[in-house]
Design an enzyme around this catalytic site. Structure first.
Site, PDB file in Angstrom:
ATOM      1  N   ASN A 165      44.595   9.311  45.401  1.00  0.00           N
ATOM      2  CA  ASN A 165      44.326  10.808  45.190  1.00  0.00           C
ATOM      3  C   ASN A 165      45.642  11.406  44.347  1.00  0.00           C
ATOM      4  O   ASN A 165      46.745  11.438  44.865  1.00  0.00           O
ATOM      5  CB  ASN A 165      44.315  11.569  46.438  1.00  0.00           C
ATOM      6  CG  ASN A 165      43.860  12.958  46.272  1.00  0.00           C
ATOM      7  OD1 ASN A 165      44.017  13.415  45.148  1.00  0.00           O
ATOM      8  ND2 ASN A 165      43.361  13.482  47.339  1.00  0.00           N
TER       9      ASN A 165
ATOM     10  N   HIS B 162      34.531  19.821  47.117  1.00  0.00           N
ATOM     11  CA  HIS B 162      34.582  19.196  48.191  1.00  0.00           C
ATOM     12  C   HIS B 162      33.551  18.355  48.647  1.00  0.00           C
ATOM     13  O   HIS B 162      33.161  18.232  49.859  1.00  0.00           O
ATOM     14  CB  HIS B 162      34.567  20.324  49.394  1.00  0.00           C
ATOM     15  CG  HIS B 162      35.965  21.113  49.591  1.00  0.00           C
ATOM     16  ND1 HIS B 162      35.823  22.439  49.611  1.00  0.00           N
ATOM     17  CD2 HIS B 162      37.225  20.700  49.153  1.00  0.00           C
ATOM     18  CE1 HIS B 162      37.076  22.779  49.492  1.00  0.00           C
ATOM     19  NE2 HIS B 162      37.959  22.012  49.441  1.00  0.00           N
TER      20      HIS B 162
ATOM     21  N   ARG C  66      44.392  31.001  46.761  1.00  0.00           N
ATOM     22  CA  ARG C  66      43.034  31.234  45.424  1.00  0.00           C
ATOM     23  C   ARG C  66      42.316  32.324  46.062  1.00  0.00           C
ATOM     24  O   ARG C  66      42.008  32.527  47.414  1.00  0.00           O
ATOM     25  CB  ARG C  66      42.082  30.171  45.379  1.00  0.00           C
ATOM     26  CG  ARG C  66      42.938  29.049  44.579  1.00  0.00           C
ATOM     27  CD  ARG C  66      41.888  27.524  44.547  1.00  0.00           C
ATOM     28  NE  ARG C  66      42.497  26.554  45.465  1.00  0.00           N
ATOM     29  CZ  ARG C  66      41.684  25.668  45.935  1.00  0.00           C
ATOM     30  NH1 ARG C  66      40.682  25.366  45.523  1.00  0.00           N
ATOM     31  NH2 ARG C  66      42.498  24.519  46.493  1.00  0.00           N
TER      32      ARG C  66
END
Ligand code: ADP
Length: 393
Positions: free
Chosen positions: A10, A178, A238
């Site tokens: 990742n 997600h 966010r």
């Protein structure tokens, strides 16, 4: 007899996370962070015990891709005698076409690079280590696992913006993110919550990034994130859903440019912006400051409204699942959300919720409520094994 190993990667802008799997078991997980400033390598074994790592200070990697090129030889040495059979990468964007992970080829990499304008903050960073490994270890198969893929089952109406229709052909549509987390939850529901697995379920992935997904018999039919991972719920930093006219106003009145808007909406908003204290939900829960309380109230309000909206998309609700950092750990936030969802038939068992039980609704609750830890890396590891087994691009 030792089994083959799959590596899960990742990569971000200044960090590289990696996890090695033998079957479903974690052998080792690690992180190179501070890349570009002062890179540091840390790793733990499957039991969570810190392991000795090579000193990278003498010749520090300048990019996450270079970090991967340091990590791979070290891992091969550490697990000598076993074979690293593939790398599975988390890739934020698969575009409109990829509804599943793909074996990496030069053509795929080119196609994914063309999607970078759709996710400029993540996609290039996700792809750089794949490209580096393709050049330096060309015989090591790689699999790209997309955050968007699981949502490709959403009906057209759920993917459309009400913009001139030619915009959709340019890729301007709702993708959702997600997806690896939701796919993992959908994959375990038959075992951990069999009563709702075939029904209408809203999954609340509430972490630093937060979104909701409506599952109908385990398939995504709607989600709160859209074109980007900025839409939907308010998050750590966010903003989530806002009226786009706010952006126009700030550009017109304050002369904000693209970078200014981006910094505001991605990094200075959400819980941090509302509270002025922290993006971390633990700090806000611990604080007596009224702004911290207000930030949490806004979060709970938006999540509850979002659940109502997704229940409408599903035509009803049988189950609610909480997951990710906040969803798995923050009992008071779960309680407040469930309270706001009573009208939908959610009846929380406060004792079970406080005790971190896997099922937190009362026996007669019309909607059963569960807390299920997510595991995106395991999902990637499983996909990677499956993709190299199939051997098809
Ligand atoms: P990411 O989106 O970065 O993967 P995670 O799912 O790991 O995020 O969630 C991280 C967030 O979870 C942290 O910002 C923190 O606010 C929250 N969190 C973690 N543990 C707790 C806890 N015990 N109580 C409340 N919030 C928590």
């Amino acid at each position: 007899m030792t089994a083959d190993i799959v590596g899960v990667v990742n990569a971000g802008s200044s960090s590289l996370k990696f996890t090695l799997y033998e079957g479903d078991a974690v052998l080792l997980s690690g992180l190179v962070d501070g890349i570009g400033v002062r890179p540091a390598l840390k790793a733990r074994d499957g039991a969570g015990v810190a392991v000795a790592v090579p000193d990278i200070a003498a010749d520090p990697p300048g990019t996450p891709a270079e970090a991967l090129m340091v990590v791979i030889p070290w891992l091969r040495e550490r697990f000598a005698g076993r074979q690293l059979v593939a790398l599975g990468h988390r890739v934020v964007h698969g575009g409109p076409n990829h509804d599943r992970p793909r074996l990496v080829t030069p053509a795929l990499l080119e196609e994914l690079a063309a999607l970078s304008p759709l996710a400029p903050l993540h996609q290039p960073h996700n792809l750089a280590p794949i490209r580096a490994a393709m050049e330096r270890t060309p015989r090591l198969p790689q699999v790209a696992c997309f955050d968007t893929a699981f949502h490709r089952t959403m009906p057209e109406v759920a993917q459309a913006f009400a913009l001139p229709h030619e915009m959709a052909a340019r890729g301007i549509r709702r993708y959702g993110f997600h997806g690896l987390s939701y796919e993992y939850i959908a994959s375990v529901l038959p075992a951990v919550a069999s009563g709702i697995a075939g029904g209408r379920v809203v999954v609340a992935h509430l972490g630093n990034g937060a979104s909701l997904c409506a599952l109908h018999a385990g398939r995504s039919v709607a989600t709160t994130m859209g074109f980007s991972a900025l839409d939907g719920l308010p998050m750590g930093t966010r903003c989530g859903e806002i009226d786009p006219a706010v952006v126009l106003h700030l550009m017109r009145e304050d002369g904000l440019d693209v970078a200014g808007v981006e910094a505001l909406l991605y990094r200075r908003s959400g819980m941090l912006g509302l509270s002025g204290i922290s993006s971390d939900f633990r700090d806000l829960l611990d604080s007596d400051d009224p702004r911290a309380r207000f930030a949490l109230e806004v979060f709970v309000y938006r999540v509850a409204r979002g659940i109502g909206s997704l229940a409408a998309a599903l035509g009803g609700l049988d189950g609610l699942v909480f997951t990710a950092g906040v969803g798995e750990n923050a009992a008071p936030i779960r309680a407040a959300i469930c309270d706001a969802c009573r009208w939908l038939g959610v009846d929380l068992d406060a004792t079970a919720n406080a005790a971190k039980a896997p099922m937190i609704s009362r026996e007669l609750s019309r909607v059963s409520v569960h807390v299920i830890p997510t595991d995106e890396n395991l999902m990637i590891a499983r996909h990677t094994r499956a993709a190299i087994g199939e051997g098809v691009a």
